[in-house]
Design a protein around this motif. Structure first.
Motif, PDB file in Angstrom:
ATOM      1  N   VAL A 234      36.751  48.116  33.515  1.00 14.84           N
ATOM      2  CA  VAL A 234      36.977  47.939  32.074  1.00 14.84           C
ATOM      3  C   VAL A 234      36.940  46.445  31.774  1.00 14.84           C
ATOM      4  N   ARG A 235      35.906  45.989  31.130  1.00 13.40           N
ATOM      5  CA  ARG A 235      35.709  44.558  30.899  1.00 13.40           C
ATOM      6  C   ARG A 235      36.886  43.960  30.128  1.00 13.40           C
ATOM      7  N   GLY A 236      37.420  42.845  30.645  1.00 12.06           N
ATOM      8  CA  GLY A 236      38.472  42.113  29.965  1.00 12.06           C
ATOM      9  C   GLY A 236      39.872  42.640  30.175  1.00 12.06           C
ATOM     10  N   ILE A 237      40.034  43.661  31.005  1.00  8.74           N
ATOM     11  CA  ILE A 237      41.356  44.281  31.142  1.00  8.74           C
ATOM     12  C   ILE A 237      42.354  43.366  31.844  1.00  8.74           C
ATOM     13  N   SER A 238      41.875  42.404  32.621  1.00 11.39           N
ATOM     14  CA  SER A 238      42.785  41.545  33.390  1.00 11.39           C
ATOM     15  C   SER A 238      43.624  40.630  32.505  1.00 11.39           C
ATOM     16  N   ILE A 239      43.230  40.427  31.251  1.00 15.41           N
ATOM     17  CA  ILE A 239      44.018  39.555  30.367  1.00 15.41           C
ATOM     18  C   ILE A 239      44.939  40.360  29.451  1.00 15.41           C
ATOM     19  N   ALA A 240      45.003  41.665  29.660  1.00 17.42           N
ATOM     20  CA  ALA A 240      45.921  42.482  28.857  1.00 17.42           C
ATOM     21  C   ALA A 240      47.359  42.353  29.349  1.00 17.42           C
ATOM     22  N   SER A 241      47.530  42.071  30.651  1.00 16.46           N
ATOM     23  CA  SER A 241      48.850  41.921  31.257  1.00 16.46           C
ATOM     24  C   SER A 241      48.667  41.230  32.595  1.00 16.46           C
ATOM     25  N   ASP A 242      49.776  40.858  33.231  1.00 10.79           N
ATOM     26  CA  ASP A 242      49.673  40.302  34.581  1.00 10.79           C
ATOM     27  C   ASP A 242      49.609  41.409  35.631  1.00 10.79           C
ATOM     28  N   HIS A 243      49.692  42.671  35.209  1.00  5.01           N
ATOM     29  CA  HIS A 243      49.493  43.827  36.085  1.00  5.01           C
ATOM     30  C   HIS A 243      48.245  44.577  35.651  1.00  5.01           C
ATOM     31  N   LEU A 244      47.545  45.162  36.607  1.00  7.34           N
ATOM     32  CA  LEU A 244      46.444  46.060  36.293  1.00  7.34           C
ATOM     33  C   LEU A 244      46.975  47.493  36.186  1.00  7.34           C
ATOM     34  N   PRO A 245      46.428  48.281  35.275  1.00  9.65           N
ATOM     35  CA  PRO A 245      46.866  49.673  35.158  1.00  9.65           C
ATOM     36  C   PRO A 245      46.220  50.556  36.212  1.00  9.65           C
ATOM     37  N   ILE A 246      46.827  51.720  36.432  1.00  8.19           N
ATOM     38  CA  ILE A 246      46.307  52.720  37.343  1.00  8.19           C
ATOM     39  C   ILE A 246      46.010  53.986  36.557  1.00  8.19           C
ATOM     40  N   TYR A 247      44.855  54.558  36.821  1.00  9.79           N
ATOM     41  CA  TYR A 247      44.457  55.836  36.217  1.00  9.79           C
ATOM     42  C   TYR A 247      44.433  56.909  37.306  1.00  9.79           C
ATOM     43  N   VAL A 248      45.005  58.062  37.010  1.00 11.57           N
ATOM     44  CA  VAL A 248      45.019  59.185  37.943  1.00 11.57           C
ATOM     45  C   VAL A 248      44.707  60.469  37.174  1.00 11.57           C
ATOM     46  N   ARG A 249      43.877  61.299  37.751  1.00  8.78           N
ATOM     47  CA  ARG A 249      43.653  62.641  37.226  1.00  8.78           C
ATOM     48  C   ARG A 249      43.829  63.642  38.356  1.00  8.78           C
ATOM     49  N   PHE A 250      44.599  64.710  38.087  1.00  8.44           N
ATOM     50  CA  PHE A 250      44.806  65.741  39.112  1.00  8.44           C
ATOM     51  C   PHE A 250      44.708  67.106  38.459  1.00  8.44           C
ATOM     52  N   ARG A 251      44.613  68.126  39.313  1.00  9.07           N
ATOM     53  CA  ARG A 251      44.637  69.495  38.821  1.00  9.07           C
ATOM     54  C   ARG A 251      45.670  70.283  39.609  1.00  9.07           C
ATOM     55  N   TYR A 252      46.061  71.413  39.054  1.00  7.96           N
ATOM     56  CA  TYR A 252      47.051  72.260  39.727  1.00  7.96           C
ATOM     57  C   TYR A 252      46.889  73.699  39.295  1.00  7.96           C
TER      58      TYR A 252
END
Length: 252
Positions: A234-252
């Motif tokens: 995701v271009r430019g996401i590193s300046i949104a915070s000092d942490h990077l987000p994590i994306y997870v998708r699961f099924r059950y």
């Protein structure tokens, strides 16, 4: 996103054999690490379109930021929300929050022991019709405090959601690396779903301190996709915070 995975998952869902849930966990640094990032974070979340979002480091109506940050962002996304203040700050609050596309049917706050740590900590927990979801932020300055906080989390979920027929998910900034005792304590009860890679700092090589876990003694899930969202994704996401987000998708 991996198109093949999406096609396979869609076929399973259409067959009525599985449900899917997507989520993001993000220490947003009060939306102000590199300037006001609320619009950028909102834009990223709108693009990712998760069912649930865990937020760490939120301001609520204090002198540093005189708005209710979680309500502002969740409102723009059209999500319900639950905020827990870890402690009063500058005339308002500071803590963790959860945003949910589905209605929140129950919400809780878990107070964590400060011990010799830096500041009080807490966990925001919500339950929806298909998931239990929690946002935690653990101590970074004292290992004894961090260990105690991890054990309190384990004990609370053992007492409240052991045997749950829904997935039970724990997210957040644990301020500990994968080889730490804190993560070992959590992994005695939880299965790590998130990948191991740099989540902090967002602008360079660093450490993995942000995670997504699934409770072992609850409804089991099958991981479909997991990624740390860097500038390469995701271009430019590193300046949104000092942490990077994590994306997870699961099924059950």
């Amino acid at each position: 996103m991996k198109k093949a995975a999406i096609i396979i998952l869609s076929a399973v869902v259409l067959a009525g054999c599985a449900r899917k849930i997507s989520l993001v966990t993000w220490n947003v640094g009060v939306f102000d690490k590199y300037g006001d990032s609320r619009e950028l974070v909102t834009s990223v979340l709108r693009h990712m379109d998760p069912d649930l979002v865990s937020f760490n480091e939120l301001d609520s109506c204090n002198r540093r930021h005189d708005i209710f940050q979680l309500r502002d962002v969740a409102g723009k996304l059209g999500y319900q929300y639950h905020f827990t203040s870890a402690f009063p700050y500058a005339g308002g609050g500071y803590g963790n929050g959860v945003a949910s596309r589905k209605p929140i049917i129950a919400s809780y706050r878990i107070d964590l022991p400060k011990g010799n740590g830096y500041e009080p900590r807490c966990v925001a927990v919500v339950e929806t019709s298909n998931c239990v979801f929690a946002s935690a932020h653990l101590d970074h300055s004292d290992t004894d405090a961090s260990w105690s906080q991890a054990m309190i989390i384990n004990a609370w979920f053992d007492a409240h959601y052991s045997g749950c027929n829904k997935p039970v998910i724990l997210c957040g900034d644990m301020n500990s690396t994968p080889d730490s005792k804190t993560i070992q304590i959590l992994e005695s009860r939880w299965t790590m779903l998130s990948p191991i890679g740099t989540t902090h700092p967002s602008t360079g090589k660093g450490k993995c301190i942000d995670y997504v876990f699934a409770l072992k003694r609850a409804r089991q899930v099958e991981l479909e996709e997991a990624a740390i969202l860097s500038d390469e994704i995701v271009r430019g996401i590193s300046i949104a915070s000092d942490h990077l987000p994590i994306y997870v998708r699961f099924r059950y």
